[in-house]
Design an enzyme around this catalytic site. Structure first.
Site, PDB file in Angstrom:
ATOM      1  N   ASP A  82       0.849  -1.193   0.000  1.00  0.00           N
ATOM      2  CA  ASP A  82       0.000   0.000   0.000  1.00  0.00           C
ATOM      3  C   ASP A  82       0.892   1.253   0.000  1.00  0.00           C
ATOM      4  O   ASP A  82       1.806   1.365   0.827  1.00  0.00           O
ATOM      5  CB  ASP A  82      -0.871  -0.043   1.268  1.00  0.00           C
ATOM      6  CG  ASP A  82      -2.010   0.944   1.244  1.00  0.00           C
ATOM      7  OD1 ASP A  82      -2.429   1.354   0.146  1.00  0.00           O
ATOM      8  OD2 ASP A  82      -2.503   1.294   2.341  1.00  0.00           O
ATOM      9  N   HIS A  83       0.625   2.182  -0.904  1.00  0.00           N
ATOM     10  CA  HIS A  83       1.347   3.462  -0.941  1.00  0.00           C
ATOM     11  C   HIS A  83       2.871   3.331  -0.992  1.00  0.00           C
ATOM     12  O   HIS A  83       3.584   3.945  -0.175  1.00  0.00           O
ATOM     13  CB  HIS A  83       0.970   4.347   0.262  1.00  0.00           C
ATOM     14  CG  HIS A  83      -0.450   4.814   0.223  1.00  0.00           C
ATOM     15  ND1 HIS A  83      -0.900   5.763  -0.659  1.00  0.00           N
ATOM     16  CD2 HIS A  83      -1.532   4.417   0.935  1.00  0.00           C
ATOM     17  CE1 HIS A  83      -2.194   5.945  -0.480  1.00  0.00           C
ATOM     18  NE2 HIS A  83      -2.615   5.135   0.468  1.00  0.00           N
ATOM     19  N   GLU A 134      -1.456   6.048  -8.963  1.00  0.00           N
ATOM     20  CA  GLU A 134      -2.492   7.021  -8.586  1.00  0.00           C
ATOM     21  C   GLU A 134      -2.371   8.299  -9.399  1.00  0.00           C
ATOM     22  O   GLU A 134      -1.277   8.773  -9.683  1.00  0.00           O
ATOM     23  CB  GLU A 134      -2.348   7.327  -7.083  1.00  0.00           C
ATOM     24  CG  GLU A 134      -3.395   8.291  -6.542  1.00  0.00           C
ATOM     25  CD  GLU A 134      -3.361   8.374  -5.007  1.00  0.00           C
ATOM     26  OE1 GLU A 134      -3.389   7.327  -4.340  1.00  0.00           O
ATOM     27  OE2 GLU A 134      -3.290   9.497  -4.482  1.00  0.00           O
ATOM     28  N   ILE A 257      -9.827  -0.063   2.844  1.00  0.00           N
ATOM     29  CA  ILE A 257     -10.421   0.245   4.148  1.00  0.00           C
ATOM     30  C   ILE A 257      -9.408  -0.097   5.245  1.00  0.00           C
ATOM     31  O   ILE A 257      -8.952  -1.240   5.342  1.00  0.00           O
ATOM     32  CB  ILE A 257     -11.728  -0.554   4.349  1.00  0.00           C
ATOM     33  CG1 ILE A 257     -12.756  -0.137   3.283  1.00  0.00           C
ATOM     34  CG2 ILE A 257     -12.289  -0.321   5.760  1.00  0.00           C
ATOM     35  CD1 ILE A 257     -13.963  -1.047   3.188  1.00  0.00           C
ATOM     36  N   ASP A 258      -9.082   0.876   6.043  1.00  0.00           N
ATOM     37  CA  ASP A 258      -8.167   0.680   7.163  1.00  0.00           C
ATOM     38  C   ASP A 258      -8.761   1.276   8.442  1.00  0.00           C
ATOM     39  O   ASP A 258      -8.960   0.574   9.441  1.00  0.00           O
ATOM     40  CB  ASP A 258      -6.813   1.335   6.843  1.00  0.00           C
ATOM     41  CG  ASP A 258      -5.773   1.070   7.915  1.00  0.00           C
ATOM     42  OD1 ASP A 258      -6.047   0.268   8.821  1.00  0.00           O
ATOM     43  OD2 ASP A 258      -4.682   1.663   7.863  1.00  0.00           O
ATOM     44  N   SER A 259      -9.104   2.571   8.397  1.00  0.00           N
ATOM     45  CA  SER A 259      -9.534   3.266   9.623  1.00  0.00           C
ATOM     46  C   SER A 259     -10.721   2.575  10.311  1.00  0.00           C
ATOM     47  O   SER A 259     -10.759   2.479  11.542  1.00  0.00           O
ATOM     48  CB  SER A 259      -9.897   4.712   9.306  1.00  0.00           C
ATOM     49  OG  SER A 259      -8.777   5.384   8.800  1.00  0.00           O
TER      50      SER A 259
HETATM   51  O1  G3H Z   1      -3.501   4.910   3.633  1.00  0.00           O
HETATM   52  C1  G3H Z   1      -2.813   4.560   4.583  1.00  0.00           C
HETATM   53  C2  G3H Z   1      -3.203   3.400   5.407  1.00  0.00           C
HETATM   54  O2  G3H Z   1      -4.325   3.681   6.199  1.00  0.00           O
HETATM   55  C3  G3H Z   1      -2.024   2.928   6.206  1.00  0.00           C
HETATM   56  O3  G3H Z   1      -1.808   3.680   7.341  1.00  0.00           O
HETATM   57  O4  G3H Z   1       0.592   4.350   7.229  1.00  0.00           O
HETATM   58  O5  G3H Z   1      -0.626   4.319   9.412  1.00  0.00           O
HETATM   59  O6  G3H Z   1      -0.012   2.186   8.260  1.00  0.00           O
HETATM   60  P1  G3H Z   1      -0.376   3.634   8.097  1.00  0.00           P
HETATM   61  P1  13P Z   2      -9.156   4.847   5.268  1.00  0.00           P
HETATM   62  O1  13P Z   2      -8.276   5.660   6.150  1.00  0.00           O
HETATM   63  O2  13P Z   2     -10.341   5.630   4.812  1.00  0.00           O
HETATM   64  O3  13P Z   2      -9.536   3.542   5.871  1.00  0.00           O
HETATM   65  O4  13P Z   2      -8.310   4.521   3.924  1.00  0.00           O
HETATM   66  C1  13P Z   2      -7.375   3.466   3.906  1.00  0.00           C
HETATM   67  C2  13P Z   2      -6.520   3.480   2.687  1.00  0.00           C
HETATM   68  O5  13P Z   2      -6.773   4.146   1.694  1.00  0.00           O
HETATM   69  C3  13P Z   2      -5.331   2.628   2.683  1.00  0.00           C
HETATM   70  O6  13P Z   2      -4.560   2.808   1.536  1.00  0.00           O
HETATM   71 ZN    ZN Z   3      -4.616   4.819   0.783  1.00  0.00          ZN
END
Ligand code: G3H
Ligand code: 13P
Ligand code: ZN
Length: 311
Positions: A82-83, A134, A257-259
């Site tokens: 991710d990212h 992106e 979805i993470d938060s």
């Molecule tokens: O978009 C980011 C994700 O929610 C990951 O969050 O960098 O705190 O692991 P993090």
């Molecule tokens: P949320 O913070 O909305 O869950 O997004 C997570 C996300 O985009 C991880 O790459």
């Molecule tokens: Zn993200």
């Protein structure tokens, strides 16, 4: 079934009018909660690892946790970076067994974004790995990328054909009104996604999988639970699930979805200690956290993504 790429998942999702959930993992309980939920719903699933997760857990641990999930289930599972902020982290993930990586060069100038993304695509494709990139900027906080709300920039449909053709990417993350984190909008606001932009991008890129980041909805029952048991989360709302459901029926094939999962986990831990102040065995409160997170993932699969019974 071994780890898969997202290629076939997205082909089916595009045709079937649903999206696959991409959930962030940082530890064993999260991997178990997500994979058990997906398995019970017979849904494909993407487990994603941020740079922060790599730092927290060590990518080798995460890879082996995911290998255990693969060994104990038979649903399609993809392991995604991710990212990814640069070529090196993408390469390390590809070399370490990930089946999908994101190169996030969206904050860089146009030609730089293209050149870096192209470099990652060449390395990834030579190793059988798929690439997400992106265009546009989301409000909120990403791993190494901070974007102020006023800088949030919707993706321009005029740019997507050239970008995908010149980079060779497999999926494209776009900005249409989502944002990262648990504090997206104030209560009383009525957030809407720019589905008109999504529709136009879908027209310009036929059969091409689109990705939405920042898609948490901030379930108010979980915020209430956190605050009932000693938390002090500010009032905030997220992306309405009904908006995400519409996007999933269109060209969106991956929803991040993470938060919302963090929120469920924390709500359960706070509730546990309020109800059992004498407990000190981590299995007791982490077990509750895992269970509440699992229910949240099932809810997303059934009510938001539409990916149940598509494994
Ligand atoms: O978009 C980011 C994700 O929610 C990951 O969050 O960098 O705190 O692991 P993090
Ligand atoms: P949320 O913070 O909305 O869950 O997004 C997570 C996300 O985009 C991880 O790459
Ligand atoms: Zn993200």
């Amino acid at each position: 079934m071994p780890l898969v790429t997202t290629k076939e998942m997205f082909e089916k999702a595009y045709k079937g009018g649903y999206a696959v959930g991409a959930f962030n993992v940082n530890d064993m309980e999260m991997v178990q909660a997500i994979v058990e939920a997906a398995n019970e719903c017979r849904s494909p699933v993407i487990l994603q690892v941020s740079a922060g997760a790599r730092k927290y857990a060590n990518p080798v641990y995460l890879r082996h946790l995911v290998a255990a999930a693969v060994e104990t289930t038979d649903i399609p599972i993809a392991l995604h970076l991710d990212h990814g902020a640069d070529f090196e982290i993408c390469k390390a993930s590809i070399d370490g067994g990930f089946t999908s990586v994101m190169i996030d060069a969206s904050s860089k100038p146009w030609e730089e974004n293209i050149a870096l993304t192209r470099k990652v695509v060449e390395y990834a494709h030579a190793h059988g790995v798929v690439v997400e990139a992106e265009l546009g900027k989301l409000a909120g906080v990403e791993d190494d990328v901070k974007v102020e709300a006023h800088d949030a920039m919707f993706t321009s449909p005029d740019e997507v054909e050239e970008f995908t053709a010149r980079t060779g990417i497999d999926s494209l993350a776009i900005a249409i009104g989502t944002s990262h984190g648990a504090y997206k909008f104030k209560p009383g606001q009525d957030p809407k996604l720019r589905l008109d932009i999504l529709e136009e991008i879908g027209r310009r890129l036929p059969n091409f999988p689109i990705v939405l980041h920042g898609a948490s909805s901030v379930p108010q029952d979980k915020v209430a639970l956190v605050n009932k048991y000693g938390g002090a989360m500010p009032d905030a709302i997220g992306i309405p699930e009904s908006e995400l459901r519409k996007a999933a029926k269109m060209a969106v094939c991956k929803i991040n979805i993470d938060s919302d999962l963090r929120l469920s986990f924390t709500a359960a831990v706070r509730q546990h200690f309020a109800q059992h102040p004498d407990h000190f065995d981590p299995r007791q409160y982490l077990g509750d956290a895992r269970a509440m997170m699992k229910e949240e993932v099932k809810h997303k699969i059934i009510n938001v993504l539409g990916s149940a019974n598509k494994a």
